[in-house]
Structure formats: C-alpha cells, structure tokens
Design an enzyme around this catalytic site. Structure first.
Site, PDB file in Angstrom:
ATOM      1  N   ARG A   1      12.887  50.448  21.090  1.00 47.06           N
ATOM      2  CA  ARG A   1      14.044  50.660  20.225  1.00 47.06           C
ATOM      3  C   ARG A   1      13.705  51.554  19.030  1.00 47.06           C
ATOM      4  O   ARG A   1      14.551  52.325  18.554  1.00 47.06           O
ATOM      5  CB  ARG A   1      14.570  49.307  19.747  1.00 47.06           C
ATOM      6  CG  ARG A   1      15.897  49.381  19.005  1.00 47.06           C
ATOM      7  CD  ARG A   1      16.451  47.975  18.803  1.00 47.06           C
ATOM      8  NE  ARG A   1      17.739  47.977  18.126  1.00 47.06           N
ATOM      9  CZ  ARG A   1      17.979  47.294  17.002  1.00 47.06           C
ATOM     10  NH1 ARG A   1      17.022  46.569  16.439  1.00 47.06           N
ATOM     11  NH2 ARG A   1      19.174  47.322  16.456  1.00 47.06           N
TER      12      ARG A   1
ATOM     13  N   HIS B   1      15.895  54.664  17.551  1.00 46.55           N
ATOM     14  CA  HIS B   1      16.390  54.708  16.168  1.00 46.55           C
ATOM     15  C   HIS B   1      15.769  55.848  15.365  1.00 46.55           C
ATOM     16  O   HIS B   1      16.330  56.250  14.349  1.00 46.55           O
ATOM     17  CB  HIS B   1      16.168  53.355  15.482  1.00 46.55           C
ATOM     18  CG  HIS B   1      17.160  52.314  15.911  1.00 46.55           C
ATOM     19  ND1 HIS B   1      17.465  51.213  15.145  1.00 46.55           N
ATOM     20  CD2 HIS B   1      17.929  52.214  17.022  1.00 46.55           C
ATOM     21  CE1 HIS B   1      18.379  50.475  15.782  1.00 46.55           C
ATOM     22  NE2 HIS B   1      18.658  51.065  16.931  1.00 46.55           N
TER      23      HIS B   1
ATOM     24  N   ASN C   1      19.116  48.577  11.168  1.00 45.11           N
ATOM     25  CA  ASN C   1      17.687  48.232  11.178  1.00 45.11           C
ATOM     26  C   ASN C   1      17.340  46.986  10.380  1.00 45.11           C
ATOM     27  O   ASN C   1      16.353  46.303  10.678  1.00 45.11           O
ATOM     28  CB  ASN C   1      16.864  49.400  10.607  1.00 45.11           C
ATOM     29  CG  ASN C   1      16.885  50.616  11.509  1.00 45.11           C
ATOM     30  OD1 ASN C   1      16.906  50.486  12.731  1.00 45.11           O
ATOM     31  ND2 ASN C   1      16.897  51.804  10.914  1.00 45.11           N
TER      32      ASN C   1
ATOM     33  N   HIS D   1      18.604  47.810  27.355  1.00 40.93           N
ATOM     34  CA  HIS D   1      18.937  46.417  27.041  1.00 40.93           C
ATOM     35  C   HIS D   1      18.565  45.459  28.175  1.00 40.93           C
ATOM     36  O   HIS D   1      18.888  44.284  28.114  1.00 40.93           O
ATOM     37  CB  HIS D   1      20.416  46.290  26.661  1.00 40.93           C
ATOM     38  CG  HIS D   1      20.716  46.822  25.282  1.00 40.93           C
ATOM     39  ND1 HIS D   1      21.922  46.653  24.653  1.00 40.93           N
ATOM     40  CD2 HIS D   1      19.946  47.513  24.399  1.00 40.93           C
ATOM     41  CE1 HIS D   1      21.892  47.232  23.448  1.00 40.93           C
ATOM     42  NE2 HIS D   1      20.713  47.770  23.284  1.00 40.93           N
TER      43      HIS D   1
HETATM   44  C1  HEM Z   1      24.410  52.880  22.911  1.00 43.78           C
HETATM   45  C2  HEM Z   1      24.636  52.052  21.990  1.00 43.78           C
HETATM   46  C3  HEM Z   1      23.706  50.948  21.562  1.00 43.78           C
HETATM   47  C4  HEM Z   1      24.090  49.921  20.778  1.00 43.78           C
HETATM   48  C5  HEM Z   1      25.475  49.699  20.189  1.00 43.78           C
HETATM   49  C6  HEM Z   1      22.954  49.087  20.599  1.00 43.78           C
HETATM   50  C7  HEM Z   1      22.937  47.945  19.824  1.00 43.78           C
HETATM   51  C8  HEM Z   1      21.914  47.042  19.754  1.00 43.78           C
HETATM   52  C9  HEM Z   1      21.945  45.820  19.011  1.00 43.78           C
HETATM   53  C10 HEM Z   1      23.105  45.360  18.138  1.00 43.78           C
HETATM   54  C11 HEM Z   1      20.774  45.181  19.230  1.00 43.78           C
HETATM   55  C12 HEM Z   1      20.362  43.827  18.663  1.00 43.78           C
HETATM   56  C13 HEM Z   1      19.818  44.002  17.275  1.00 43.78           C
HETATM   57  C14 HEM Z   1      19.703  42.695  16.536  1.00 43.78           C
HETATM   58  O1  HEM Z   1      20.538  41.805  16.763  1.00 43.78           O
HETATM   59  O2  HEM Z   1      18.781  42.558  15.717  1.00 43.78           O
HETATM   60  C15 HEM Z   1      19.990  45.997  20.106  1.00 43.78           C
HETATM   61  C16 HEM Z   1      18.739  45.682  20.571  1.00 43.78           C
HETATM   62  C17 HEM Z   1      17.987  46.516  21.347  1.00 43.78           C
HETATM   63  N1  HEM Z   1      18.298  47.831  21.682  1.00 43.78           N
HETATM   64 FE1  HEM Z   1      20.097  48.688  21.538  1.00 43.78          FE
HETATM   65  N2  HEM Z   1      21.891  49.588  21.292  1.00 43.78           N
HETATM   66  C18 HEM Z   1      22.300  50.747  21.895  1.00 43.78           C
HETATM   67  C19 HEM Z   1      21.519  51.594  22.647  1.00 43.78           C
HETATM   68  C20 HEM Z   1      20.173  51.429  22.853  1.00 43.78           C
HETATM   69  C21 HEM Z   1      19.296  52.429  23.398  1.00 43.78           C
HETATM   70  C22 HEM Z   1      19.736  53.838  23.802  1.00 43.78           C
HETATM   71  C23 HEM Z   1      18.052  51.877  23.430  1.00 43.78           C
HETATM   72  C24 HEM Z   1      16.753  52.489  23.870  1.00 43.78           C
HETATM   73  C25 HEM Z   1      16.623  53.546  24.626  1.00 43.78           C
HETATM   74  C26 HEM Z   1      18.167  50.536  22.946  1.00 43.78           C
HETATM   75  C27 HEM Z   1      17.151  49.618  22.895  1.00 43.78           C
HETATM   76  C28 HEM Z   1      17.271  48.338  22.424  1.00 43.78           C
HETATM   77  C29 HEM Z   1      16.271  47.306  22.619  1.00 43.78           C
HETATM   78  C30 HEM Z   1      15.017  47.449  23.462  1.00 43.78           C
HETATM   79  C31 HEM Z   1      16.707  46.171  21.921  1.00 43.78           C
HETATM   80  C32 HEM Z   1      15.963  44.832  21.754  1.00 43.78           C
HETATM   81  C33 HEM Z   1      15.020  44.971  20.571  1.00 43.78           C
HETATM   82  C34 HEM Z   1      14.177  43.745  20.254  1.00 43.78           C
HETATM   83  O3  HEM Z   1      14.175  42.761  20.981  1.00 43.78           O
HETATM   84  O4  HEM Z   1      13.489  43.812  19.216  1.00 43.78           O
HETATM   85  N3  HEM Z   1      19.454  50.299  22.567  1.00 43.78           N
HETATM   86  N4  HEM Z   1      20.699  47.146  20.400  1.00 43.78           N
END
Ligand code: HEM
Ligand SMILES: *[C@@H]1O[C@H](CO)[C@@H](O)[C@H](O)[C@H]1NC(C)=O
Ligand SMILES: *[C@@H]1O[C@H](CO)[C@@H](O)[C@H](O)[C@H]1NC(C)=O
Ligand SMILES: *[C@@H]1O[C@H](CO)[C@@H](O)[C@H](O)[C@H]1NC(C)=O
Length: 321
Positions: free
Chosen positions: A63, A67, A95, A194
């Site tokens: 992630r 970002h 973040n 995800h």
């Molecule tokens: C396209 C729109 C996207 C939205 C709206 C989005 C939103 C989010 C949100 C809200 C979370 C949870 C954060 C939290 O609750 O602390 C999350 C987690 C995550 N996102 Fe996304 N995301 C998007 C795209 C992506 C992309 C493109 C990637 C990587 C290529 C990605 C990788 C991740 C990963 C791996 C997590 C888990 C992180 C962890 O467990 O620490 N996301 N995302």
C-alpha cells in the site's frame, strides 16, 4: 530554404528529446545492476523477515507504494516526516492511523545504504518492496523498473485529494485513476491488492450497518467486531479478503461477486456498473488477474518519476538530505 528546413529539423529533434527526457521511458529494470548488484537480495531478505514476523506487513508495504505514486508521482514523498516547511503526508486523511511499515522501510534503507551508500532512491525501494511483498504472499513476480529519484518535498493536501476514499463511488474511483493516467481496467486489477490486508472499523462502519448491497450474515459477523457508534472501536480491524487474508489470490473478487466486500468502495466495483464483467473474469480466472495486476502495477510505478538530475537520492527516507 535548405537552411530553414535543417533548422526546423533540428528544432523538431530538440523538442523530441525534451519529450523523451520528461517521460518515464528512462526507468529500466537494470538501472542498479552495476552500481548496486546486491540490491535485490538485500531488500528481499528484510521484506521476508518482516513478513515472517507479521504476514499483514506485506499488505502494508504494498500500500505504501500506491500511496507514494498517487501523490505527485512515485517519488518517495509519503516517507518524509514533518518539517518546518511542509506537513508530511503521513497525517493526511488516507494515511493517518492507517499507513504503516515505515520502520520496515527504514530497515531496508539502512541495509541498502550499507552495501551501496548514496545510490538507491527511497522511491525505488518502495517499488521493489511492493513486488517482494506480493511475491512472498504467493502472488506473481515481475521485473521492477527503476531509476526514480526522491522528492525534496511532500504534499499533505494532494495526499488528501488524490488518494481515493472508502466512501468513493465507482465514477469517483474511475476519475481518480484517470487523473493518474490509469484506465478503468487498471483500477480493477490494482484494486485486487485488497486480496491482502486489513481495514479499520471507521472505514467500513456505514457499509455494514446502513447499506443494502452486503450479504446479511457477513454484515452481522462484522458488526460483532465493529460497534455502530462512531468513536467506539474505530481502529478494530477486519480483513479485506475474508477468505484468504494473507494470500495474494483471486478470492477477493469472488467475495465482491457475492456481496461480501468490506468497504463501500470495494462493492462499488460490482454493483451493476461497467467493471462488473471484469470482476467476474478475475473471480474465475486467477492467472488472468495476476498477469493484469503485473501490467497495471508497472504502469502505476511509471507515474511521474523524478529522473536525471531532478530530486535527490535521500540518505534517510524520512528526511531530505
Ligand atoms: C482504488 C481505490 C482504493 C481505495 C478507495 C482504497 C481504500 C483503502 C482503505 C480505506 C483501506 C483500509 C485503511 C484503513 O482502514 O486503515 C485500504 C487498505 C489497503 N489498500 Fe487500498 N484502496 C484502493 C486501492 C488500492 C490499491 C490500488 C492498492 C495497491 C496497489 C491498495 C492496497 C491496499 C492494501 C494492501 C491495504 C491493506 C493495508 C494493511 O493491511 O495495512 N489499495 N485501502
Ligand atoms: C488533510 O486532511 C486532514 C484530515 O482530514 C486534515 O486534518 C488536514 O488539515 C488536511 N490537510 C490539508 C493540507 O488539507
Ligand atoms: C445510519 O443512518 C442513520 C440515518 O441516516 C444515521 O443516523 C446513522 O448514524 C447511520 N449509521 C452508521 C453506522 O453509519
Ligand atoms: C450470505 O452468505 C451466507 C454465508 O456464506 C450464505 O449462506 C448465504 O446464502 C448468503 N446470502 C445471500 C442472500 O446470498
């Protein structure tokens, strides 16, 4: 006449070279092969031991690359701490209390500095780390394009506005990717990230209590972990892919097709809109998902890199030199 046309030819050449110079065509997979031959093994061993300690760290590291790239290009800007002249991206809304893994990046950077001081950028370390994290969690492998340099500033306001939110609609998601030069197919493939990692209650509360596009028994299971009242249990975690939260596979897409998305924005990809057919394809074809993910993450890594003499090679990823 001959003079004018050769002048025009020269002018065209100058413009053409300036264009090449500003594009990402300069990133290459062998950028450090002479200057830092130990780079890949050094990064990989730190990533692997961090994941051995905690599998979720692989998701957090992936992630960080996303970002970084969505805020003024892949330039390591999200790793910078606050200074007197700018506020860091770490406290931007997407973040704050959410982005993690900065200490692992510090460990990687110091291991790399030991073998090749002053050579490898933090932005490139993020790109290699993202690949190693995915591969380590049984995802695909790919050759990472390199040669990015590090930003000398950060932008909290661009981080607030450019990184999509869990409340986003499909059309907002599509336009936020198109603002970065990425297609709707890139959106769907990259969203497959995800398949690993966790989200906090504050980001899925409304979806599990107040929205109808979610499987009822799945919603009730989540409600047991996430109180309805804002401010209570805000940081309680749930997996984005409940079936296999630490395997980089296609079961996440099967969840979307069964209305078992954790976030509102996740379910938006399978709610009757234009992305539904690709979700169906990925949910039945894991190798197509992996091939497309690789192509799309390489495109994401090409977003506006600093190259040549722009930016710098930071010594410490948390601050400019
Ligand atoms: C396209 C729109 C996207 C939205 C709206 C989005 C939103 C989010 C949100 C809200 C979370 C949870 C954060 C939290 O609750 O602390 C999350 C987690 C995550 N996102 Fe996304 N995301 C998007 C795209 C992506 C992309 C493109 C990637 C990587 C290529 C990605 C990788 C991740 C990963 C791996 C997590 C888990 C992180 C962890 O467990 O620490 N996301 N995302
Ligand atoms: C970014 O968003 C956070 C949280 O909503 C807010 O506190 C901060 O002031 C915003 N920063 C900028 C520069 O807009
Ligand atoms: C659900 O919607 C109601 C009515 O709009 C609102 O009062 C409540 O705060 C919402 N709950 C959540 C968890 O979003
Ligand atoms: C919701 O999920 C449960 C458990 O996986 C399943 O048995 C049920 O059929 C699903 N409900 C609907 C309406 O699809």
């Amino acid at each position: 006449m001959a003079n004018i046309s050769s002048f025009l030819a020269a002018l065209t050449l100058v413009f053409f070279m300036a264009f090449i110079g500003s594009s990402s065509a300069q990133l290459t997979t062998n950028f450090y092969s002479k200057s830092c031959p130990q780079l890949f093994t050094t990064v990989k061993s730190v990533v692997q031991s961090a994941i051995n300690k905690e599998a979720r760290m692989g998701a957090s590291l992936l992630r960080l690359h996303f970002h970084d790239c969505f805020v003024n290009g892949c330039d390591g800007s999200n790793l910078l701490d606050d200074t007197s002249s700018f506020k860091s991206e770490k406290t931007a809304q997407p973040n704050f209390q959410s982005a993690r893994g900065f200490d692992v990046i510090d460990q990687i950077k110091s291991a790399v500095e030991k073998v090749c001081p002053g050579i490898v950028s933090c932005a490139d370390i993020l790109a290699i780390t993202a690949r190693d994290a995915v591969t380590s969690l049984k995802g695909p492998n790919w050759e990472v394009k390199l040669g990015r340099r590090d930003a000398r500033t950060a932008s909290q306001s661009v981080a607030n506005s450019s990184i999509p939110r869990a409340t986003a609609s499909l059309s907002t998601l599509i336009s936020s990717f198109s603002n970065q030069g990425l297609s709707t197919n890139d959106l769907v493939a990259l969203y497959g990230a995800h398949t690993i990692g966790q989200a906090r209650c504050t980001n899925f509360r409304t979806h599990i209590y107040n929205e109808s596009d979610i499987n009822g028994s799945y919603a009730r299971t989540l409600q047991a972990k996430c109180p309805s009242k804002s401010g209570q249990g805000d940081n309680n975690l749930a997996p984005l892919d409940p079936q296999t939260p630490t395997s980089f596979d296609n079961t996440y897409f099967q969840g979307l097709a069964n209305q078992k998305a954790l976030l509102h924005s996740d379910q938006e990809l399978f709610n009757g809109g234009s992305t539904a057919s690709l979700i169906r394809t990925y949910s039945s074809n894991p190798s197509k998902f992996k091939t497309d993910f690789v192509a799309s993450i390489i495109r994401m890594g090409d977003i506006k890199p600093l190259t040549g003499s722009n930016g710098e090679i930071r010594k410490n990823c948390r601050r400019i030199n």
